[in-house]
Design an enzyme around this catalytic site. Sequence first.
Site, short mmCIF file in Angstrom:
data_model
loop_
_atom_site.label_atom_id
_atom_site.label_comp_id
_atom_site.label_asym_id
_atom_site.label_seq_id
_atom_site.Cartn_x
_atom_site.Cartn_y
_atom_site.Cartn_z
N ASP A 92 0.79 -1.19 0.02
CA ASP A 92 0.10 0.21 0.03
C ASP A 92 0.78 1.16 0.11
O ASP A 92 1.54 1.54 0.92
CB ASP A 92 -0.86 -0.02 1.16
CG ASP A 92 -2.07 -0.88 1.14
OD1 ASP A 92 -1.90 -2.07 0.34
OD2 ASP A 92 -2.92 -0.85 2.07
N LYS A 154 -7.05 3.35 -2.92
CA LYS A 154 -7.40 3.25 -1.49
C LYS A 154 -7.56 4.72 -1.01
O LYS A 154 -6.95 5.57 -1.40
CB LYS A 154 -6.10 2.73 -0.80
CG LYS A 154 -6.36 2.69 0.63
CD LYS A 154 -4.99 1.89 1.28
CE LYS A 154 -5.13 2.02 2.67
NZ LYS A 154 -3.87 1.46 3.43
N LYS A 183 -10.24 0.20 -1.89
CA LYS A 183 -10.00 -0.03 -0.49
C LYS A 183 -10.47 1.19 0.05
O LYS A 183 -9.94 2.00 0.23
CB LYS A 183 -8.55 -0.56 -0.34
CG LYS A 183 -8.28 -0.90 1.29
CD LYS A 183 -7.05 -1.24 1.40
CE LYS A 183 -6.60 -1.46 3.10
NZ LYS A 183 -5.17 -1.91 3.23
#
Length: 224
Positions: A92, A154, A183
């Site tokens: 991430d 995300k 996400k």
Amino acid sequence: MQPQDIAKYIDHTALAADKTPQDILNLCQQAIAHQFCSVCINSAYIPLAKQALAQSAVRICTVVGFPLGASLSQVKAFEAQQAIAQGADEIDMVINVGWVKSQQWQDVEQDIATVLSACQGKTLKVILETCLLTKEEIIKVCEICKTLKVAFVKTSTGFSTGGATVEDVTLMKRIVGDEIGVKASGGIRDTATAIAMLNAGATRLGVSAGVAIVKGINTQENGY
């Protein structure tokens, strides 16, 4: 959707600076017990998590350029390479928000592309930090990520001025469609909020209250 049905979407998260090795072991044990998708941890704990999760299907997710996103692209790439070498399955990364705010789109795209290349096929999620962006900026970053074919966009680090919102998740899903995942992370602390994010189009949830969420227990836990 029942609370226990949410487990497969959860990245069970412990990213605060004061998390101890025992905290990480507890996180891994909870992830195994509830069959969460992954644990999301800082990279120093990857070897520990790899050992703890060795006999399970739980993935290891880690963060790079976290939480500000203003590291050199080559530094982010090196972080990703080292994390993967230690056993990370998913990365991430945080974008350079300052570049987004100044519309340096070529730099933004190159930053993401550099880390994507370093991942060598491993899952890359790109953290936008939506609380700092306008609707137009969110759209543009999502378009870049869609073009690059990253695995997920995300919403948030969980360490800035705000976390995921249904509005932002809905917008991100509308831009990326079914080609890449979304996400939702930051501030998701109860079952109702988790379900709302999934209904809005999220395909993964970054939460530290995963156990409470799948048990249907409300919590006032702070942080990620």
